[in-house]
Structure formats: C-alpha cells, structure tokens
Design a protein around this motif. Structure first.
Motif, PDB file in Angstrom:
ATOM      1  N   TRP A 388       0.832  -1.207   0.000  1.00  0.00           N
ATOM      2  CA  TRP A 388       0.000   0.000   0.000  1.00  0.00           C
ATOM      3  C   TRP A 388       0.866   1.256   0.000  1.00  0.00           C
ATOM      4  O   TRP A 388       0.606   2.214  -0.729  1.00  0.00           O
ATOM      5  N   LEU A 389       1.934   1.253   0.818  1.00  0.00           N
ATOM      6  CA  LEU A 389       2.836   2.402   0.856  1.00  0.00           C
ATOM      7  C   LEU A 389       3.660   2.521  -0.421  1.00  0.00           C
ATOM      8  O   LEU A 389       4.077   3.615  -0.805  1.00  0.00           O
ATOM      9  N   SER A 390       3.903   1.385  -1.067  1.00  0.00           N
ATOM     10  CA  SER A 390       4.666   1.381  -2.314  1.00  0.00           C
ATOM     11  C   SER A 390       3.816   1.820  -3.500  1.00  0.00           C
ATOM     12  O   SER A 390       4.327   2.363  -4.481  1.00  0.00           O
ATOM     13  N   ASP A 391       2.505   1.561  -3.416  1.00  0.00           N
ATOM     14  CA  ASP A 391       1.582   1.895  -4.504  1.00  0.00           C
ATOM     15  C   ASP A 391       0.240   2.262  -3.879  1.00  0.00           C
ATOM     16  O   ASP A 391      -0.478   1.388  -3.387  1.00  0.00           O
ATOM     17  N   SER A 392      -0.102   3.535  -3.904  1.00  0.00           N
ATOM     18  CA  SER A 392      -1.325   3.989  -3.246  1.00  0.00           C
ATOM     19  C   SER A 392      -2.583   3.390  -3.854  1.00  0.00           C
ATOM     20  O   SER A 392      -3.656   3.460  -3.244  1.00  0.00           O
ATOM     21  N   ALA A 393      -2.455   2.803  -5.046  1.00  0.00           N
ATOM     22  CA  ALA A 393      -3.619   2.162  -5.665  1.00  0.00           C
ATOM     23  C   ALA A 393      -3.887   0.776  -5.078  1.00  0.00           C
ATOM     24  O   ALA A 393      -4.964   0.202  -5.289  1.00  0.00           O
ATOM     25  N   ALA A 394      -2.914   0.240  -4.353  1.00  0.00           N
ATOM     26  CA  ALA A 394      -3.091  -1.077  -3.730  1.00  0.00           C
ATOM     27  C   ALA A 394      -4.083  -0.968  -2.582  1.00  0.00           C
ATOM     28  O   ALA A 394      -4.296   0.120  -2.022  1.00  0.00           O
ATOM     29  N   PRO A 395      -4.709  -2.079  -2.185  1.00  0.00           N
ATOM     30  CA  PRO A 395      -5.684  -2.037  -1.083  1.00  0.00           C
ATOM     31  C   PRO A 395      -5.026  -1.618   0.230  1.00  0.00           C
ATOM     32  O   PRO A 395      -3.893  -2.005   0.526  1.00  0.00           O
ATOM     33  N   ALA A 396      -5.737  -0.834   1.008  1.00  0.00           N
ATOM     34  CA  ALA A 396      -5.265  -0.451   2.339  1.00  0.00           C
ATOM     35  C   ALA A 396      -5.395  -1.647   3.282  1.00  0.00           C
ATOM     36  O   ALA A 396      -6.111  -2.611   2.981  1.00  0.00           O
ATOM     37  N   PRO A 397      -4.723  -1.613   4.416  1.00  0.00           N
ATOM     38  CA  PRO A 397      -4.908  -2.690   5.406  1.00  0.00           C
ATOM     39  C   PRO A 397      -6.376  -2.853   5.759  1.00  0.00           C
ATOM     40  O   PRO A 397      -7.152  -1.899   5.737  1.00  0.00           O
ATOM     41  N   GLU A 398      -6.736  -4.070   6.111  1.00  0.00           N
ATOM     42  CA  GLU A 398      -8.147  -4.442   6.291  1.00  0.00           C
ATOM     43  C   GLU A 398      -8.853  -3.549   7.302  1.00  0.00           C
ATOM     44  O   GLU A 398      -9.969  -3.078   7.053  1.00  0.00           O
ATOM     45  N   HIS A 399      -8.245  -3.256   8.439  1.00  0.00           N
ATOM     46  CA  HIS A 399      -8.958  -2.461   9.439  1.00  0.00           C
ATOM     47  C   HIS A 399      -9.011  -0.987   9.062  1.00  0.00           C
ATOM     48  O   HIS A 399      -9.747  -0.220   9.679  1.00  0.00           O
ATOM     49  N   VAL A 400      -8.258  -0.577   8.055  1.00  0.00           N
ATOM     50  CA  VAL A 400      -8.409   0.772   7.506  1.00  0.00           C
ATOM     51  C   VAL A 400      -9.587   0.802   6.547  1.00  0.00           C
ATOM     52  O   VAL A 400     -10.422   1.714   6.578  1.00  0.00           O
ATOM     53  N   ARG A 401      -9.658  -0.232   5.685  1.00  0.00           N
ATOM     54  CA  ARG A 401     -10.754  -0.297   4.708  1.00  0.00           C
ATOM     55  C   ARG A 401     -12.111  -0.409   5.391  1.00  0.00           C
ATOM     56  O   ARG A 401     -13.099   0.183   4.946  1.00  0.00           O
ATOM     57  N   SER A 402     -12.174  -1.170   6.460  1.00  0.00           N
ATOM     58  CA  SER A 402     -13.467  -1.466   7.095  1.00  0.00           C
ATOM     59  C   SER A 402     -13.704  -0.623   8.339  1.00  0.00           C
ATOM     60  O   SER A 402     -14.570  -0.966   9.149  1.00  0.00           O
ATOM     61  N   PHE A 403     -12.957   0.459   8.501  1.00  0.00           N
ATOM     62  CA  PHE A 403     -13.025   1.233   9.741  1.00  0.00           C
ATOM     63  C   PHE A 403     -14.428   1.786   9.996  1.00  0.00           C
ATOM     64  O   PHE A 403     -15.083   2.343   9.116  1.00  0.00           O
ATOM     65  N   HIS A 404     -14.863   1.621  11.245  1.00  0.00           N
ATOM     66  CA  HIS A 404     -16.120   2.214  11.694  1.00  0.00           C
ATOM     67  C   HIS A 404     -15.992   2.496  13.185  1.00  0.00           C
ATOM     68  O   HIS A 404     -15.486   1.668  13.948  1.00  0.00           O
ATOM     69  N   PHE A 405     -16.416   3.675  13.574  1.00  0.00           N
ATOM     70  CA  PHE A 405     -16.354   4.033  14.996  1.00  0.00           C
ATOM     71  C   PHE A 405     -17.654   4.713  15.390  1.00  0.00           C
ATOM     72  O   PHE A 405     -18.101   5.658  14.735  1.00  0.00           O
ATOM     73  N   ASN A 406     -18.248   4.232  16.464  1.00  0.00           N
ATOM     74  CA  ASN A 406     -19.478   4.814  16.990  1.00  0.00           C
ATOM     75  C   ASN A 406     -19.125   5.861  18.040  1.00  0.00           C
ATOM     76  O   ASN A 406     -18.615   5.520  19.113  1.00  0.00           O
ATOM     77  N   PRO A 407     -19.390   7.135  17.765  1.00  0.00           N
ATOM     78  CA  PRO A 407     -19.020   8.197  18.726  1.00  0.00           C
ATOM     79  C   PRO A 407     -19.656   8.030  20.095  1.00  0.00           C
ATOM     80  O   PRO A 407     -19.159   8.602  21.077  1.00  0.00           O
ATOM     81  N   GLU A 408     -20.738   7.246  20.203  1.00  0.00           N
ATOM     82  CA  GLU A 408     -21.350   7.001  21.509  1.00  0.00           C
ATOM     83  C   GLU A 408     -20.349   6.371  22.477  1.00  0.00           C
ATOM     84  O   GLU A 408     -20.464   6.530  23.696  1.00  0.00           O
ATOM     85  N   GLN A 409     -19.371   5.654  21.927  1.00  0.00           N
ATOM     86  CA  GLN A 409     -18.354   5.015  22.762  1.00  0.00           C
ATOM     87  C   GLN A 409     -17.597   6.038  23.605  1.00  0.00           C
ATOM     88  O   GLN A 409     -17.096   5.703  24.685  1.00  0.00           O
ATOM     89  N   LEU A 410     -17.482   7.249  23.098  1.00  0.00           N
ATOM     90  CA  LEU A 410     -16.683   8.259  23.786  1.00  0.00           C
ATOM     91  C   LEU A 410     -17.209   8.570  25.184  1.00  0.00           C
ATOM     92  O   LEU A 410     -16.463   9.024  26.050  1.00  0.00           O
ATOM     93  N   ARG A 411     -18.484   8.312  25.407  1.00  0.00           N
ATOM     94  CA  ARG A 411     -19.054   8.546  26.741  1.00  0.00           C
ATOM     95  C   ARG A 411     -18.528   7.536  27.764  1.00  0.00           C
ATOM     96  O   ARG A 411     -18.642   7.763  28.963  1.00  0.00           O
ATOM     97  N   ASP A 412     -17.980   6.442  27.285  1.00  0.00           N
ATOM     98  CA  ASP A 412     -17.449   5.409  28.178  1.00  0.00           C
ATOM     99  C   ASP A 412     -15.930   5.412  28.236  1.00  0.00           C
ATOM    100  O   ASP A 412     -15.326   4.568  28.894  1.00  0.00           O
ATOM    101  N   VAL A 413     -15.324   6.336  27.525  1.00  0.00           N
ATOM    102  CA  VAL A 413     -13.864   6.374  27.457  1.00  0.00           C
ATOM    103  C   VAL A 413     -13.328   7.356  28.498  1.00  0.00           C
ATOM    104  O   VAL A 413     -13.492   8.572  28.378  1.00  0.00           O
ATOM    105  N   GLY A 414     -12.713   6.813  29.532  1.00  0.00           N
ATOM    106  CA  GLY A 414     -12.066   7.625  30.560  1.00  0.00           C
ATOM    107  C   GLY A 414     -10.588   7.308  30.623  1.00  0.00           C
ATOM    108  O   GLY A 414     -10.070   6.517  29.824  1.00  0.00           O
ATOM    109  N   PRO A 415      -9.866   7.886  31.568  1.00  0.00           N
ATOM    110  CA  PRO A 415      -8.424   7.638  31.676  1.00  0.00           C
ATOM    111  C   PRO A 415      -8.058   6.163  31.813  1.00  0.00           C
ATOM    112  O   PRO A 415      -6.950   5.774  31.437  1.00  0.00           O
ATOM    113  N   ARG A 416      -8.963   5.348  32.344  1.00  0.00           N
ATOM    114  CA  ARG A 416      -8.653   3.921  32.484  1.00  0.00           C
ATOM    115  C   ARG A 416      -8.616   3.218  31.139  1.00  0.00           C
ATOM    116  O   ARG A 416      -7.929   2.216  30.983  1.00  0.00           O
ATOM    117  N   GLN A 417      -9.387   3.703  30.168  1.00  0.00           N
ATOM    118  CA  GLN A 417      -9.345   3.159  28.814  1.00  0.00           C
ATOM    119  C   GLN A 417      -8.223   3.884  28.074  1.00  0.00           C
ATOM    120  O   GLN A 417      -8.461   4.690  27.183  1.00  0.00           O
TER     121      GLN A 417
END
Length: 570
Positions: A388-417
């Motif tokens: 991917w770094l050698s050719d930007s047209a190549a597929p990105a790493p799997e967790h980059v391609r499928s990335f999804h984040f639910n902002p609701e999680q931020l309410r549970d994220v404190g210094p312990r996380q």
C-alpha cells in the motif's frame, strides 16, 4: 569438570568495597539501575534485621569474553577487574549507592528515633540528592543536634560508626555525654554490628566457564533483579561478532532526538527488523531471538531512519507530543518496518505516504487493533502496509478499509481506557487549526506542556458535577476533558462553566472562538457551556469529536471535503 569455583558467603561490606575499587564490575550489556528508593529502603531494613536478601552470582573474568562497565555511581576502574556480576546487579547497586552516598538519593538513619525505641524501618528515610536539605545534613553539627546519621557512614562498618559516634558525643558535656555514649554503644550492638557482619551467599563461577555457557546463564536468570531483555541477550550474543548493539542504540538516540524523547524501548527496533527482514513478517519473541547478525546489520539503519520518520509524523501531524499520549507503543514496530521495507518515496509521493501512515495510525488507534495480540496484528499489518505504501492504488490494510467508529463510545472512554483516551486527546489537538494554551494563547508544544503544568482536566469541574449527582463515568469521560494549564484550571476550580466562560469572554481581546475551537469545544451561543447544561454539552462535543474521527479515517481529498462540509457547527 565443575564450573563452580566457590559457593561461600561473602561480607556485604567486602562486596561493596570491591565495587568501589573496580575489582567487581558488570557486563556492559546489563540494564541500568532501575530500583525505586523505597525498594532500596526495604532492602536495607532486611539487612539490618539479618533477613535473607537473595544471592549473588559472579564469574572470575579471566577470559574477558564480554566488555564491562562499573556499577552505576562507582568510580571508573583504574585497574583490571577480577569478577563480573551476573546476578544481583540491582541489589548491589542499590546498596552501594546507599552506603557510599552516591546516586540520586541519600539515605539517613534517625538515631534519636532508635534511641526512643522505634523500629529500624521507621528510623530510615531518604531524600533526593538535589534537595537543599541534603547539603544542610552534611554538617556534623546538624547531625549531632538532630542525631541524624548519613547511612554512608556505615560503608566502613562499625569503625565508621564509632568515629561518627565519637564526633557526635563530643558535642555534649558531662553526664549528657556519658548517657549518649552508652546509648550509641547499645545501638551499635543492636543494629550496626548486624550490618557490619551481614553476608550474602555468593556463587563464583570459575575462570574456565565458556562464554557460550555464560550466555545461556544470562538467558535463564530471573531472580530478584530485573529480567534481562531480548535486546540485552542479543547484545551479549553478537558482541563477539563485532556487532555492538548498545553502541548502535546510543548512536540512534543521539542522532534522532525524538527516539530519546519518546524513550523508545530498543526491543521495538528489533521487532521492526524481524518484521522487515523476515521471509514472512512476524515479530514474536522467537523471531526476534533468532535474528542473525547479517539481518541486523542490513536492516538496522533503514529501520532506525523509518522509526525516526514515524515519530516525526506522530509528533508533527498527530500531535502525540509525549510518550504518555501514544495509544499503543507496539504500533511503532509495524510503522517503522513498513516504511523501511517500502523504501523512501520521492516527490509528491512523500506527502501521499505520510497521509497513508496517518490514516493507518488513526484507524488502528480507534479500532483498538493493537489492544490484543499486537504481534499477530503487526505481522498482518506489515504484510498489507508495504504494498500500500509502495503503490497507493493497492488495497489499504483491512482495518483501515473497514473502519467504523461509533461516537457514543466516547461517553465510556475515561483515563482507564488508556488507548482510546490518549488517541482522542491527540486527535482533538490535531483536528483544530492549532491547539492553543488557554492562559498564554500560545500554540501547545512539549516545552509549554512542561513549563505551564498543562494536563488533561475537566471542562465541567468534577466537584460541580458531583454536587449535582452526575455519574462518575460521564464526569470523567474524554468528552469532558481537555488539556488545560495549571493557572486556568485553578481559576476554573469548581465553578459553573457559565461563570468561568463569562470571565474568559470579558478578558481584553481573549480569542474565545479561536481557543475553544482549537480543542473541539462547542463555543457558540447554543453551547451547553453557557447554560451549564452538561448533557447538551456532551452531545455537542460528541458530534464534533465523532466528525473529526471520521475525517481522519477518510482517504481521498474529495471525501474529506465532503466530510468537512457536513461537519457540525461549533
């Protein structure tokens, strides 16, 4: 033929004297001294009570198979040494520094407390050597007045104590002097003689012990000291092949200040070399231990350069200003390995590669890809990152391609996380124009963080929320946190946001919108801050931070522009 020359106990003070004279030294690849002063204090208490404190393993070093160095704090040897210490470094170093008055701390025995019947552990304390009180305590007059004895007096055992006791007694007259001399004699019999006569079980290996056997011993030692790391094991293994890993590492830290600033563990460099130089990218412990001298020689410099570039991207673009804000230390190895293996880009491709690394970093951090099985994830990522770094047209790493984040999680994220918490704080700083200090209005940097006492603090004060029955989970969540300087935090205290916000607004020329927006804090007329509405504030900041996370994970400029247009109004 036995490898043992001697298994007899040796007096502690004799061992310390050999350290001081340079007759007993350490292999150069041994770790530095790392004990906390409280651990040294506890060890001294054990010795004063004549409790066992482990054993010492050393070898008569006639073969000179390994380079050597003095114990930390000891003078540089002026004569050839006799023994190399293989096990017991931390204990011996702590005792040497305590009894010889060197190192970062000075130890004292409160003689008055002992006279009054206190336990030994309650009569010993320590100070950092930089404290002004240390210089004052060097005065024999003060020591006599307070009956406070520097532990360094005892490196000469009972003889040293007797000399000190005589000096102190001479400051008294008549019956008071006689009484003090009797009390000091009793203490010498009860405590000082125990230290003077304390012995360590010492196993001495013979001069004929083969270097290969010593390497095996190093690899299996794990007693009361610090476990030898893989880096130190490989340092020992390749020393005879003229591959000086410790020197290479010190050179890397010197030439690339960010490596030193982030206090990178050299093991991550070895992991990166295993990932970049192996037939199949893998960095499990066995892969690192099986690295060859030729692989290390081939990949050391490319990986070091790539590590320095990785840290530069994190520092400059992702606002990871200090090591404590790095979500996962283990991410450094695949970053460096992939950049080293892909090779240096040229022209506009340099910027494109930098954007790819940033995108991978944010997606990895917020998907918590390195929370579990980081070695496996590293191998998987490097396999996908290199093309991917050698050719930007190549597929990105799997967790980059499928990335999804639910902002609701931020309410549970404190210094312990820790990982998500750190990633969110850094992303907030990286998403504004330039994050500004509330007090000086200067752009945040590492110097300002240190000099102004800037740390993550509550926006809605903790006590203010506690008084209103707000759950601690929401009170401490990352949505209610921000990097705030010490003075501003003291001004905020436990006041309602509408109160301290109005005070800030009324300051002459305070750029309210600029400062707050640089931290993704809702500041407009509809902001929950102005009406002390905590839930409304959380919703608004959640939307802002969620949009910033989504933007960081987007690939193309056109897609980013679309996200920016859809971003909520602050």
């Amino acid at each position: 033929m036995t490898i043992y020359e001697d298994t007899n106990s040796k007096p502690l003070l004799d061992l310390l004297d050999r350290i001081h004279s340079g007759d007993m030294v350490l292999p150069d690849f041994q770790r530095d001294f790392v004990w906390e002063p409280s651990a040294t204090q506890a060890l001294i208490v054990s010795i004063a009570n004549n409790y066992p404190a482990g054993s010492v393993l050393r070898v008569r070093d006639r073969q000179r198979a390994f380079s050597s160095r003095e114990f930390e704090g000891a003078p540089q040897p002026t004569t050839e040494h006799t023994f190399l210490v293989l096990d017991g470094q931390q204990r011996l170093t702590s005792l040497y520094q305590a009894f010889y008055g060197v190192g970062d701390h000075r130890y004292y025995l409160n003689i008055r407390a002992l006279v009054d019947g206190a336990d030994f552990e309650d009569a010993i304390d320590y100070l950092r050597h930089s404290k002004g009180a240390v210089a004052k305590r060097e005065s024999i007059e003060l020591q006599a007045e307070q009956l406070l004895m520097p532990l360094s007096v005892l490196h000469k055992g009972s003889t040293g104590f007797s000399k000190w006791a005589s000096q102190v007694a001479r400051t008294r007259q008549g019956a008071e002097r006689d009484q003090l001399e009797d009390q000091l004699d009793e203490l010498q019999a009860q405590w000082i003689n125990r230290i003077d006569q304390y012995v360590f079980p010492v196993v001495t290996l013979s001069a004929e012990t083969e270097p290969a056997a010593l390497c095996t011993i190093f690899e299996t030692l794990n007693r009361t000291g610090v476990k030898l790391s893989v880096f130190e094991l490989l340092t020992a293994r390749f020393w005879s092949q003229d591959l000086k890993l410790r020197e290479l590492w010190e050179q890397a830290r010197s030439e690339h200040p960010l490596i030193a600033h982030f206090d990178v563990d050299p093991y991550y460099v070895l992991m990166a070399i295993a990932l970049a130089g192996g037939k199949t990218p893998s960095c499990k412990r066995g892969d690192v231990l099986n690295l060859t001298a030729s692989t290390l020689t081939q990949w050391w410099q490319p990986v070091i350069e790539a590590l320095a570039l990785s840290l530069t991207i994190l520092y400059d673009d992702c606002w990871v200003l200090e090591a404590r804000w790095l979500p996962f230390n283990t991410m450094l190895s695949p970053m460096a390995a992939a950049l080293a293996a892909a090779g240096a880009s040229k022209g506009v491709a340099i910027g494109a590669q930098r954007e790819q690394i940033k995108r991978w970093f944010w997606c990895s951090a917020f998907s918590q890809a390195y929370e579990k099985s980081p070695n496996t994830q590293s191998g998987r990522d490097v396999t996908e990152l290199i093309p991917w770094l050698s050719d930007s047209a190549a597929p990105a790493p799997e967790h980059v391609r499928s990335f999804h984040f639910n902002p609701e999680q931020l309410r549970d994220v404190g210094p312990r996380q820790r990982s998500l918490y750190r990633a969110t704080i850094c992303l907030i700083l990286a998403s504004g124009e330039r994050p500004l200090d509330f007090h000086s209005r200067a752009v945040l940097n590492e110097q300002l963080l240190a000099s102004s006492g800037i740390d993550d603090h509550h926006i809605f004060p903790a006590k203010y929320l506690d008084d209103r029955g707000i759950d601690s989970r929401l009170r401490d969540c990352v949505l209610n946190r921000c990097l705030i300087d010490r003075e501003t935090n003291q001004r905020i205290s436990c006041r309602a946001p509408s109160s301290y916000m109005a005070e800030l607004r009324d300051e002459l020329a305070f750029p309210m919108e600029t400062v707050l927006s640089s931290h993704l804090i809702p500041h407009g007329a509809e902001s929950g801050l102005w009406i002390d509405d905590f839930e409304r504030f959380l919703e608004q900041r959640q939307e802002l931070v969620g949009a910033a996370i989504a933007l960081a994970a987007v690939a193309s400029p056109s897609a980013r522009a679309s996200h920016e247009k859809a971003a909520p109004v602050r």
